[in-house]
Design a protein around this motif. Structure first.
Motif, PDB file in Angstrom:
ATOM      1  N   ASN A 111      -5.126   5.405  -0.534  1.00  0.00           N
ATOM      2  CA  ASN A 111      -6.292   6.126  -1.064  1.00  0.00           C
ATOM      3  C   ASN A 111      -6.105   6.606  -2.500  1.00  0.00           C
ATOM      4  OD1 ASN A 111      -7.778   5.925   1.334  1.00  0.00           O
ATOM      5  ND2 ASN A 111      -6.526   7.544   2.231  1.00  0.00           N
ATOM      6  N   GLY A 112      -4.862   6.565  -2.958  1.00  0.00           N
ATOM      7  CA  GLY A 112      -4.598   7.033  -4.323  1.00  0.00           C
ATOM      8  C   GLY A 112      -3.998   8.417  -4.312  1.00  0.00           C
ATOM      9  N   CYS A 113      -2.840   8.549  -4.932  1.00  0.00           N
ATOM     10  CA  CYS A 113      -2.197   9.861  -5.028  1.00  0.00           C
ATOM     11  C   CYS A 113      -1.341   9.879  -6.288  1.00  0.00           C
ATOM     12  CB  CYS A 113      -1.355  10.162  -3.775  1.00  0.00           C
ATOM     13  SG  CYS A 113       0.117   9.132  -3.613  1.00  0.00           S
ATOM     14  N   ARG A 114      -0.626  10.982  -6.473  1.00  0.00           N
ATOM     15  CA  ARG A 114       0.174  11.149  -7.675  1.00  0.00           C
ATOM     16  C   ARG A 114       1.283  10.092  -7.750  1.00  0.00           C
ATOM     17  NH1 ARG A 114       4.604  13.916  -8.738  1.00  0.00           N
ATOM     18  NH2 ARG A 114       4.796  14.465  -6.550  1.00  0.00           N
ATOM     19  N   ILE A 115       1.914   9.834  -6.606  1.00  0.00           N
ATOM     20  CA  ILE A 115       3.058   8.922  -6.582  1.00  0.00           C
ATOM     21  C   ILE A 115       2.653   7.501  -7.004  1.00  0.00           C
ATOM     22  CG2 ILE A 115       4.807   7.864  -5.059  1.00  0.00           C
ATOM     23  CD1 ILE A 115       5.350  10.830  -5.608  1.00  0.00           C
ATOM     24  N   CYS A 116       1.485   7.051  -6.523  1.00  0.00           N
ATOM     25  CA  CYS A 116       1.061   5.686  -6.861  1.00  0.00           C
ATOM     26  C   CYS A 116       0.136   5.689  -8.063  1.00  0.00           C
ATOM     27  CB  CYS A 116       0.391   5.024  -5.665  1.00  0.00           C
ATOM     28  SG  CYS A 116      -1.057   5.904  -5.064  1.00  0.00           S
ATOM     29  N   LYS A 117       0.107   6.777  -8.790  1.00  0.00           N
ATOM     30  CA  LYS A 117      -0.746   6.930  -9.985  1.00  0.00           C
ATOM     31  C   LYS A 117      -2.189   6.564  -9.647  1.00  0.00           C
ATOM     32  CE  LYS A 117       2.899   5.496 -13.125  1.00  0.00           C
ATOM     33  NZ  LYS A 117       3.097   4.250 -13.845  1.00  0.00           N
ATOM     34  N   THR A 159       0.858  -1.189   0.000  1.00  0.00           N
ATOM     35  CA  THR A 159       0.000   0.000   0.000  1.00  0.00           C
ATOM     36  C   THR A 159       0.888   1.230   0.000  1.00  0.00           C
ATOM     37  OG1 THR A 159      -0.140  -0.344   2.381  1.00  0.00           O
ATOM     38  CG2 THR A 159      -2.119  -0.805   1.093  1.00  0.00           C
ATOM     39  N   CYS A 160       0.494   2.192  -0.795  1.00  0.00           N
ATOM     40  CA  CYS A 160       1.256   3.434  -0.931  1.00  0.00           C
ATOM     41  C   CYS A 160       1.386   4.075   0.444  1.00  0.00           C
ATOM     42  CB  CYS A 160       0.520   4.368  -1.886  1.00  0.00           C
ATOM     43  SG  CYS A 160       1.271   5.988  -2.026  1.00  0.00           S
ATOM     44  N   PHE A 161       2.648   4.334   0.858  1.00  0.00           N
ATOM     45  CA  PHE A 161       2.798   4.883   2.206  1.00  0.00           C
ATOM     46  C   PHE A 161       2.641   6.394   2.249  1.00  0.00           C
ATOM     47  CE2 PHE A 161       7.055   5.287   0.789  1.00  0.00           C
ATOM     48  CZ  PHE A 161       7.522   4.023   0.438  1.00  0.00           C
ATOM     49  N   LEU A 162       2.414   6.992   1.107  1.00  0.00           N
ATOM     50  CA  LEU A 162       2.153   8.433   1.114  1.00  0.00           C
ATOM     51  C   LEU A 162       0.667   8.713   1.304  1.00  0.00           C
ATOM     52  CD1 LEU A 162       4.678   9.128  -1.669  1.00  0.00           C
ATOM     53  CD2 LEU A 162       4.708  10.294   0.532  1.00  0.00           C
ATOM     54  N   CYS A 163      -0.168   7.939   0.610  1.00  0.00           N
ATOM     55  CA  CYS A 163      -1.613   8.190   0.690  1.00  0.00           C
ATOM     56  C   CYS A 163      -2.330   7.099   1.481  1.00  0.00           C
ATOM     57  CB  CYS A 163      -2.201   8.304  -0.704  1.00  0.00           C
ATOM     58  SG  CYS A 163      -2.064   6.767  -1.643  1.00  0.00           S
ATOM     59  N   LYS A 164      -1.584   6.141   2.012  1.00  0.00           N
ATOM     60  CA  LYS A 164      -2.169   5.012   2.746  1.00  0.00           C
ATOM     61  C   LYS A 164      -3.175   4.236   1.899  1.00  0.00           C
ATOM     62  CE  LYS A 164      -0.031   6.207   6.586  1.00  0.00           C
ATOM     63  NZ  LYS A 164       1.343   5.848   6.343  1.00  0.00           N
TER      64      LYS A 164
HETATM   65 ZN   LIG Z   1      -0.385   6.966  -3.111  1.00  0.00          ZN
END
Ligand SMILES: [Zn+2]
Lengths: 811, 337
Positions: B267-273, B260-265
């Protein structure tokens, strides 16, 4: 691969949410990289009717409109600047809060959000849009006027029929079967335990093969073209495709061209079989010859590019000339045009290797070559061709000529692979039953019959799965369909210990010593430009296909790229640079240089240390000064001692290296491991560095071979006495020599000789200097008496004065 | 009787001692209470008159009191002396301390060292191989057929027709499988090269760590367990992860692991597209062709292999948005780590 969800649902019943479907695809190894709701960009736009349009009270060019966008409530007041707005028009209205995809007045056409604004004193509650602003057309001259039957309040996405969802799926090179909607539906159906229904393809009942009367096919190179088929469609009218076709192609990321080309593209995206449509009337003698190109032949492809052929390319020719690069791209000379009335439809199976070589050589990658390279199903050709032929006829009003020319001399049949159930479980760490395994494999079209041994099967692999080549590939299929998440995460196992190797430990120590002693670690480029590399080394290794001339040669030393770093930081206002890098340097292994791994090449792990600028930090207690050679010399010696190499020795020689002057060699146990010195001015000039740089490079491969085991040695229990002694000597006498003589004369009882003062001055006489040493003296056996110490000092002083013609200054 | 004496003396000391503010007064206190003829000593005298069976109890009480008074005395003595010297030297202790220049290890090195330490604790050794590699080790032995599209996955720099700058650290697997005895459990870190245009998201060289375990009865379940253990150690025990089937020529079955993306937990963000997942490594069971190429019988031994990119993980770890900054070596950047 871009998949249209509406399209996919023609072959499989999907009642799950799009997110569920995406997750299932991903768990099958068909990774869904993005889900694009195509109607989403039209959210907030509705069909509206202009009820009233008056001149704006304060602006001649603007109109004040009343627009109804809903059957309830008041109409919206909107200020509109379009010249064509008029009462009674059905228009597209964006309401407050909506994002308009393109700002017509912005040079970058960026999106913007509509808000309630006051335009010349009148409030405006939205916007009437042009095609251009919505990205649905090019017209920016005025607002888009819809047909009069459009229903007020209809969301634009519904009005346009844009309700599709596009899935971007990453297809790995082993899965050419999934470069099509049917292929993906087939895998999905297996995972969801449902059916994949192929389209119904029309066949002729008429056994007459009329097509052979209209065309001839002659395949001269069957190795590169194992199968070539032709169908003919007559009386076609080339025109735009119907909406449903354009929508599906657009959703799948292909631009519609005309009904004939669109039909071939559609079938390619449906079956994965690339097809090519020729204008029959442009084919000389209505003949197709499949053969290798003539060497030096020039060919103009569909995109207008001229290619010079090497002779290895597989070409599709007519009775006179080449008309297509087989499996890669058609030619301009036989392209479908508005005048085309008869279509010759090619469906073939080309050898993956041949297509790949040709595409690589010519620098072309097309949807067709991409599929052929990976391997399409050689046995789908006929069905895909029939499907496309009838689709062309349907869309163009033409008729399909009965029959097919099918040149397929050697049928490619299904492979049989034996699979042992025990093997599946042994590799996966599972305990699947025979029934489970059989069910998984059957679900993807693998036909299974019992084998010779117990729990062994013979699996017949459909020709659309060229990647399944041996037993292990079947194991993967089972794992994939069982679900990776259902396999245990086994964390217990036999204990294994690892001892970090000496190299690893020493490099770790070196790095951490440097960090603790105030050096910044850098990581620099491995490739540099050749002229710079030549300044820093010889026997260079260069790359044949560099990204640019700046990145052509492997670094022969860490110095060049570290100097780049130093120049960069000086340019950014840094005034103190104490850097180190641990990395590989390269050279050709010529003469007596030994190759490391690959014959002819030497690689060396090195540490480079660069000191430049200020030595110490700016502070209130100490004057700031620039670094000098002795900063680096002390640092290197401390580093070696710090990592346990107490027996390191610095050898003074001025043998010029290519990199430095005032060079000092570093030896340990008589092994030369590196050097330190002052970087030559020519090198600094190359990087426009105006400060001195001191550089050390040590071979870590050699350093880490040296043992640094420390052991206990007894020390004296008796007091240590400190005595100072100073001399005046000629300037040319080196301190290193004096130290040696003093140690020799003093013997083992002199445990340390430390220079603590050094100066010159008129009082000492021309060409003379004063050197002062502090001596530490003790005995391991007893407390030394004053008299004993005095006599030792006398011996030392006599040796120095005699050897160097020195004068004793003080004791 | 003695009880009372002890209590009285205790309260007397408690009253006097905290009020002392000079060394002279402290010395007076010492003589009065702690000297050989002082008041505490007199308690020991009095102890002699107590009946034998009560002696130990009283003795202990007196000892406790004495120890406590002595400790307080020493503390006070020290603090009086130091404040005394301060006053005398009149030093401005707000002057800056004599600081040592701070060194740094490169963020990529820090990430790599963290990875190494976890794998070493799991029983992996560390080995290295060359950056100039031949086609055999880089491709052929790893089951990349000539002219197979899989070769397109790795754009290659050529030194000669059959000599390349390695495109991955996986060729070291071939070298160790050929040169070392089984069981073999190692990681192989190093720099690798790809002939790709340099941009914010990709560089022409980067760093990888490959891992390999070859032994009898190594399974896909062992691989998954190892990867989960590593990921929980490295990314945190609360992460969520998933395994996806994937494709590498040298492993079969192959997988990719997402966390899981550790920036957005998630939820979806730019880093994890916007996907909520970050791809962190690729792995699989060593392909039987590779085992055979390295002289091992796939019917007798099996193995797993994995690989991950150190630079990309460092980007994510430190929230850096341009990979090129790693190799600019701007001190303003390096000094943040
Ligand atoms: Zn993310």
């Amino acid at each position: 691969m871009r998949i249209s969800y509406n399209w996919l649902r023609q072959y499989i019943d999907l009642n799950n949410s799009i997110e569920d479907v995406a997750q299932t695809l991903t768990s099958l190894g068909l990774e869904v990289e993005s889900i694009d709701h195509l109607g989403k960009k039209f959210e907030g736009f509705f069909v509206g009717e202009v009820l009233d349009s008056q001149r704006h009270p304060n602006a001649d060019r603007l109109k004040l409109c009343k627009v109804r966008v809903s059957n309830e409530g008041d109409p919206l007041q909107i200020v509109c600047g379009a010249p064509n707005v008029a009462v009674g028009q059905k228009v597209i209205v964006g309401v407050v809060g909506t994002t308009v995809p393109h700002n017509q007045h912005d040079p970058g056409a960026k999106p913007f959000v509509l808000s309630k604004v006051s335009i010349r004193g009148v409030e405006s509650y939205g916007m009437i849009c042009s095609e251009n602003e919505l990205g649905i057309g090019d017209d920016a001259s005025g607002i888009k006027v819809l047909e009069s039957g459009a229903q007020i309040g209809t969301p634009l996405a519904d009005y346009l029929g844009v309700n599709d969802i596009a899935l971007e799926i990453g297809i790995t090179p082993n899965r050419p079967d999934c470069l099509s909607h049917l292929g993906i539906a087939r895998d999905l159906a297996a995972a969801l335990n449902t059916k994949c229904i192929s389209p119904k393809v029309k066949r002729f009942d008429n056994p007459k093969n009329s097509v052979t009367e209209l065309a001839k096919v002659n395949v001269l190179n069957t190795a590169d073209c194992p199968r070539y088929t032709v169908r003919i469609i007559q009386n076609v009218e080339v025109k735009e495709s119907p909406e449903w076709m354009k929508r599906l192609l657009n959703a799948a990321g292909l631009r519609p061209i005309n009904n004939v080309v669109d039909a071939t593209n559609f079938v390619m995206l449906e079956y994965g079989q690339p097809l090519h449509a020729f204008d029959y009337d442009h084919l000389a003698q209505h003949t197709i010859v499949v053969k290798s190109a003539d060497k030096g032949e020039k060919f103009t492809s569909l995109d207008g590019k001229v290619h010079e052929l090497s002779g290895d390319e597989l070409m599709i020719c007519d009775g006179e000339k080449s008309v297509a690069i087989g499996g890669v791209m058609g030619g301009l000379n036989s392209e479908i045009s508005a005048k085309t009335s008869t279509v010759l439809l090619e469906a073939a199976y080309f050898s993956p290797v041949s297509v790949r070589k040709t595409a690589k050589r010519l620098g072309i990658s097309t949807d067709a070559s991409f599929r052929f390279e990976r391997g399409i199903d050689p046995n789908i050709t006929d069905e895909a061709s029939a499907r496309a032929a009838h689709l062309i006829a349907e869309l163009s009003g033409g008729t399909v000529v009965a029959g097919i020319i099918d040149h397929y001399p050697k049928k490619i049949s299904e492979k049989n692979i034996a699979l042992r159930a025990d093997r599946v479980n042994a590799i996966l760490g599972t305990s699947l039953t025979v029934q489970q395994i059989v069910k998984f494999l059957a679900s993807i079209g693998i036909n299974i019959t019992p084998g010779k041994e117990k729990n062994e099967f013979i699996c017949s692999i459909p020709t659309f799965r060229p990647d399944i080549d041996q037993e292990i590939d079947l194991v993967e299929e089972v794992a994939r369909l069982y679900g990776y998440d259902n396999i245990e995460n086994k964390t217990s196992g036999e204990v294994m210990f690892s001892a970090p190797e000496h190299f690893e430990q020493q490099v770790f120590s070196v790095r951490h010593w440097c960090e603790s002693n105030g050096l910044n670690e850098v990581l620099t480029n491995s490739l540099i430009d050749t002229p710079t590399a030549k300044i820093f080394g010889s026997d260079l290794v260069t790359v044949k296909n560099p990204l640019s001339v700046e990145l052509e040669t492997l670094r022969p030393t860490l110095l060049a790229t570290m100097l780049q770093t130093i120049a960069y930081n000086y340019n950014h206002g840094v005034s103190r640079l104490h850097l180190f890098e641990i990395g590989t340097v390269f050279s050709a292994a010529v003469g007596n240089i030994k190759s490391t791994y690959i014959e002819g090449y030497k690689e060396k792990n090195c540490i480079g240390i660069c000191l430049s600028g200020e030595s110490n930090l700016l502070s209130w207690h100490e004057k700031q000064r620039q670094v000098d050679l002795f900063d680096l010399k002390g640092l290197v010696l401390s580093l070696l001692r710090g990592i346990g190499l107490d027996n390191s020795d610095l050898i003074y020689y001025n043998a010029p290296t290519s990199l430095t002057e005032m060079t000092i060699g570093v030896e340990i146990n008589n092994t030369y491991i590196g050097f330190l010195g002052k970087v030559k001015p020519e090198s600094l000039k190359k990087f426009k560095i105006e400060h001195n740089v001191f550089f050390a490079e040590i071979d870590l491969d050699l350093l880490t071979k040296l043992q640094s085991a420390r052991s206990y040695k007894g020390f004296s229990k008796f007091p240590t006495v400190t005595r100072d002694v100073s001399f005046i000597v000629k300037k040319s006498v080196s301190v290193g020599e004096i130290e040696k003589v003093m140690k020799l004369a003093g013997g083992l009882q002199v445990t340390a000789v430390t220079l603590f003062d050094l100066f010159e001055g008129p009082a000492l006489g021309e060409g003379m200097k004063s050197v002062a040493f502090s001596l530490k003296i003790n005995s391991i056996e007893k407390t030394l008496t004053d008299a004993e110490i005095d006599s030792m000092i006398t011996v030392i002083v006599q040796s120095v004065t005699k050897t160097f013609e020195a004068t004793l200054r003080s004791i | 009787m003695l009880d009372q004496k002890i209590t009285e003396l205790q309260s007397e000391i408690d009253r006097i001692l905290p009020a002392i503010s000079t060394t002279d007064a402290l010395e007076k206190f010492r003589i009065e209470f702690l000297s050989r003829s002082g008041k505490l000593a007199s308690l020991y005298e009095a102890l002699k008159t107590v009946p034998g069976d009560q002696k130990p109890a009283y003795g202990q009480k007196i000892n406790t009191l004495k120890k406590s008074v002595e400790a307080q005395f020493e503390l006070l003595k020290e603090s009086l002396q130091s404040s005394f010297s301060e006053q005398k030297n009149d030093i401005d202790i707000t002057l800056p301390g004599r600081e040592r220049p701070r060194g740094t290890r490169h963020p990529i090195t820090q990430t790599l060292e963290h990875m190494k330490s976890i794998f070493v604790s799991m029983g992996f050794g560390i080995v290295y191989g060359p950056e100039i590699e031949d086609d055999y080790h880089n491709f052929e032995a790893l089951n990349f057929a000539p002219n197979h599209p899989a070769r397109d996955m790795q754009d290659t720099f050529f030194v000669k027709d059959d000599i390349v700058l390695r495109t991955h650290t996986t060729p070291v697997q071939v070298r160790v499988m050929k040169s070392r005895p089984l069981p073999l459990r190692v990681i192989m870190p190093g720099r690798v090269y790809r002939n790709e245009a340099v941009s914010a998201r990709s560089n022409y060289f980067f760093h990888q760590v490959d891992g390999l375990y070859v032994d009898k009865n190594v399974t896909f379940a062992d691989l998954k367990g190892t990867l989960v253990t590593f990921a929980k150690n490295f990314y945190g025990s609360d992460i969520k992860y998933r395994f996806r089937p994937s494709y590498f020529p040298f492993t079969e079955p192959s997988l990719e692991m997402d966390i899981t993306c550790f920036l957005c937990k998630g939820n979806g963000c730019r880093i994890c597209k916007q996907s909520g997942w970050l791809e962190v490594l690729g792995a699989g069971m060593v392909h039987p062709n590779v085992l055979r190429n390295c002289g091992h019988d796939p019917e007798k031994v099996s193995g797993y292999a994995f690989g991950m990119g150190v630079d990309r993980i460092s980007l994510l770890r430190y929230g850096i948005d341009d990979i090129r900054i790693f190799f600019e070596n701007d001190l303003r950047f390096l000094n943040q780590f």
